[in-house]
Design a protein around this motif. Structure first.
Motif, PDB file in Angstrom:
ATOM      1  N   UNK A 132     -34.718  89.087-110.208  1.00  0.00           N
ATOM      2  CA  UNK A 132     -34.015  89.087-108.389  1.00  0.00           C
ATOM      3  C   UNK A 132     -32.782  88.357-108.915  1.00  0.00           C
ATOM      4  N   UNK A 133     -31.983  88.444-107.635  1.00  0.00           N
ATOM      5  CA  UNK A 133     -30.817  87.733-107.342  1.00  0.00           C
ATOM      6  C   UNK A 133     -31.021  88.174-105.554  1.00  0.00           C
ATOM      7  N   UNK A 134     -30.706  87.212-104.906  1.00  0.00           N
ATOM      8  CA  UNK A 134     -30.140  87.184-103.567  1.00  0.00           C
ATOM      9  C   UNK A 134     -29.195  88.015-102.707  1.00  0.00           C
ATOM     10  N   UNK A 135     -29.040  89.044-103.329  1.00  0.00           N
ATOM     11  CA  UNK A 135     -27.202  90.477-102.995  1.00  0.00           C
ATOM     12  C   UNK A 135     -28.296  90.994-102.402  1.00  0.00           C
TER      13      UNK A 135
ATOM     14  N   UNK B  61     -37.753  70.116-105.392  1.00  0.00           N
ATOM     15  CA  UNK B  61     -37.032  70.710-106.804  1.00  0.00           C
ATOM     16  C   UNK B  61     -38.033  72.158-105.874  1.00  0.00           C
ATOM     17  N   UNK B  62     -37.731  73.185-106.937  1.00  0.00           N
ATOM     18  CA  UNK B  62     -38.195  74.455-106.917  1.00  0.00           C
ATOM     19  C   UNK B  62     -38.455  74.777-108.158  1.00  0.00           C
ATOM     20  N   UNK B  63     -39.821  75.288-108.271  1.00  0.00           N
ATOM     21  CA  UNK B  63     -39.511  75.608-109.648  1.00  0.00           C
ATOM     22  C   UNK B  63     -39.157  76.718-110.663  1.00  0.00           C
ATOM     23  N   UNK B  64     -38.335  77.178-111.810  1.00  0.00           N
ATOM     24  CA  UNK B  64     -37.584  77.554-111.748  1.00  0.00           C
ATOM     25  C   UNK B  64     -37.519  78.484-112.282  1.00  0.00           C
TER      26      UNK B  64
ATOM     27  N   UNK C 112     -38.606  83.987-109.079  1.00  0.00           N
ATOM     28  CA  UNK C 112     -38.241  84.466-107.548  1.00  0.00           C
ATOM     29  C   UNK C 112     -38.173  82.975-107.146  1.00  0.00           C
ATOM     30  N   UNK C 113     -38.300  82.165-108.804  1.00  0.00           N
ATOM     31  CA  UNK C 113     -37.936  80.556-108.135  1.00  0.00           C
ATOM     32  C   UNK C 113     -36.309  79.984-108.770  1.00  0.00           C
ATOM     33  N   UNK C 114     -35.734  80.909-109.958  1.00  0.00           N
ATOM     34  CA  UNK C 114     -34.517  81.581-110.421  1.00  0.00           C
ATOM     35  C   UNK C 114     -33.594  82.097-109.383  1.00  0.00           C
ATOM     36  N   UNK C 115     -34.409  82.341-108.547  1.00  0.00           N
ATOM     37  CA  UNK C 115     -33.467  83.245-107.950  1.00  0.00           C
ATOM     38  C   UNK C 115     -32.746  81.650-106.402  1.00  0.00           C
ATOM     39  N   UNK C 116     -34.205  81.355-105.882  1.00  0.00           N
ATOM     40  CA  UNK C 116     -34.167  80.943-104.789  1.00  0.00           C
ATOM     41  C   UNK C 116     -33.421  79.651-105.489  1.00  0.00           C
ATOM     42  N   UNK C 117     -33.352  78.886-106.166  1.00  0.00           N
ATOM     43  CA  UNK C 117     -32.305  77.788-107.100  1.00  0.00           C
ATOM     44  C   UNK C 117     -31.099  78.594-107.158  1.00  0.00           C
ATOM     45  N   UNK C 118     -31.152  79.564-108.158  1.00  0.00           N
ATOM     46  CA  UNK C 118     -29.355  79.569-107.556  1.00  0.00           C
ATOM     47  C   UNK C 118     -28.913  79.663-106.724  1.00  0.00           C
ATOM     48  N   UNK C 119     -29.227  80.399-105.403  1.00  0.00           N
ATOM     49  CA  UNK C 119     -28.789  80.400-103.947  1.00  0.00           C
ATOM     50  C   UNK C 119     -28.739  78.929-103.422  1.00  0.00           C
ATOM     51  N   UNK C 120     -29.467  77.849-103.908  1.00  0.00           N
ATOM     52  CA  UNK C 120     -29.393  76.665-103.267  1.00  0.00           C
ATOM     53  C   UNK C 120     -28.406  76.382-103.679  1.00  0.00           C
ATOM     54  N   UNK C 121     -28.080  76.608-105.166  1.00  0.00           N
ATOM     55  CA  UNK C 121     -26.994  75.638-105.574  1.00  0.00           C
ATOM     56  C   UNK C 121     -25.916  75.957-104.754  1.00  0.00           C
ATOM     57  N   UNK C 122     -26.106  77.914-105.292  1.00  0.00           N
ATOM     58  CA  UNK C 122     -24.577  77.791-104.461  1.00  0.00           C
ATOM     59  C   UNK C 122     -23.812  77.008-102.659  1.00  0.00           C
TER      60      UNK C 122
END
Length: 325
Positions: free
Chosen positions: A59-62, A303-306, A309-319
């Protein structure tokens, strides 16, 4: 779990009741629309929205397009300028999505809008509209397929792909349009095309007498929902993977961690004390806004596990943490 498939033509009333029940339980269902089959869930329920992302995979937070029963319902959730209202009157119900300012306290959850102050709204034709009216709430509905796969235009397409992940698939036959909706946004009196789709830009120009501004190359096309990354950044700076807290920082925590110096934080918001990534995802945008509202000059994030859903969370946090222009 294997999805129940109900033919809406043969068992119309049963389909309507069963769909409303499953939606009310907070689960997504596959519904036929004139464009493609949608993976629909209650746009006001963060758990239901999270399940959309989980069901589609990676998932992505689109932001998700929110489907309404009629113009009156749409006006309850969004603000219409004169041109957008004219577009709605001309092309709704139909395969046109209009990006509109979201009304304050509208009830649509921030996970559906990806934290943006706008919402993409569409009025579908046929059974989908009837279902939304019966359910009484807007339905967030991306295409009912695993992320990256071809969009489904029949119930069987959905069953082959997501049948073991869903409780219910409504069969309305082949989608007559077969491509997703056109997405437009009105800015400064002009109509911008964000994604071509079921309504041709030329048709919009002919109906409105206005020129539709086409995207200038691939980069402009990704301005469609979900690609406006700059909107994710709060006013305060964001520091990721924080293992200590500096005086005056607001902390967005995860899993009840106790980083060094937590007692000096301006405020603490735990995305999920139990370490549940789905809960964390549903809270992310709300907690970023809350942390920003404390007036802290910086937001520290544990830190959030990657994975998942952690992958999507970290993507948005990185942005959100990216250097500001």
């Amino acid at each position: 779990m294997t999805a129940t498939i109900i033919d809406i033509t043969r068992d119309h009333d049963i389909a309507l009741r069963r769909a409303s029940d499953v939606l009310g339980e907070g689960f997504p269902i596959a519904i036929p629309t004139e464009t493609v089959y949608g993976l629909a869930a209650d746009a006001t329920n963060p758990v239901a929205i999270t399940r959309i992302y989980e069901t589609k995979g990676r998932p992505r937070f689109n932001p998700l397009i929110c489907h309404m029963a009629d113009l009156e319902m749409a006006e309850h959730y969004a603000v219409f300028d004169p041109i957008s209202r004219k577009l709605a009157e001309l092309f709704w119900p139909g395969p046109l999505t209009i990006i509109l300012p979201l009304k304050a306290e509208s009830g649509i959850h921030s996970l559906a809008t990806a934290g943006l102050d706008t919402v993409g709204i569409r009025l579908p034709k046929g059974f989908a509209s009837e279902l939304i009216r019966a359910f009484g709430k807007p339905l967030a509905a991306p295409s009912a397929n695993t992320s990256g796969k071809v969009s489904p235009t029949s119930a069987q397409h959905v069953a082959d792909d997501l049948g073991e992940k869903l409780k219910l698939i409504l069969d309305g036959g082949s989608a007559p349009v077969g491509v997703e909706s056109t997405i437009v946004r009105v800015e400064d009196g002009a109509i911008r095309l964000l994604r071509p789709g079921g309504v041709a830009a030329e048709e919009i120009e002919k109906a409105t007498g206005l020129t539709v501004i086409r995207p200038e190359g691939p980069a402009a096309i990704i301005e469609a929902p979900g690609m406006l990354a700059s909107h994710y950044a709060p006013g305060a700076a964001v520091r990721l993977n924080a293992d200590h807290i500096e005086a005056g920082e607001a902390l967005i925590n995860f899993g009840s961690r106790s980083p060094k110096g937590i007692e000096h934080s301006a405020a603490v918001f735990d995305l999920s004390p139990s370490g549940d990534l789905a809960e964390a995802a549903s809270n992310l945008f709300d907690y970023l806004k809350r942390a920003d509202a404390t007036g802290a000059t910086r937001i520290a994030v544990s830190p959030i596990p990657d994975h998942g859903l952690g992958e999507a969370i970290n993507d948005r946090l990185a942005r959100a943490a990216a250097p500001r222009e």
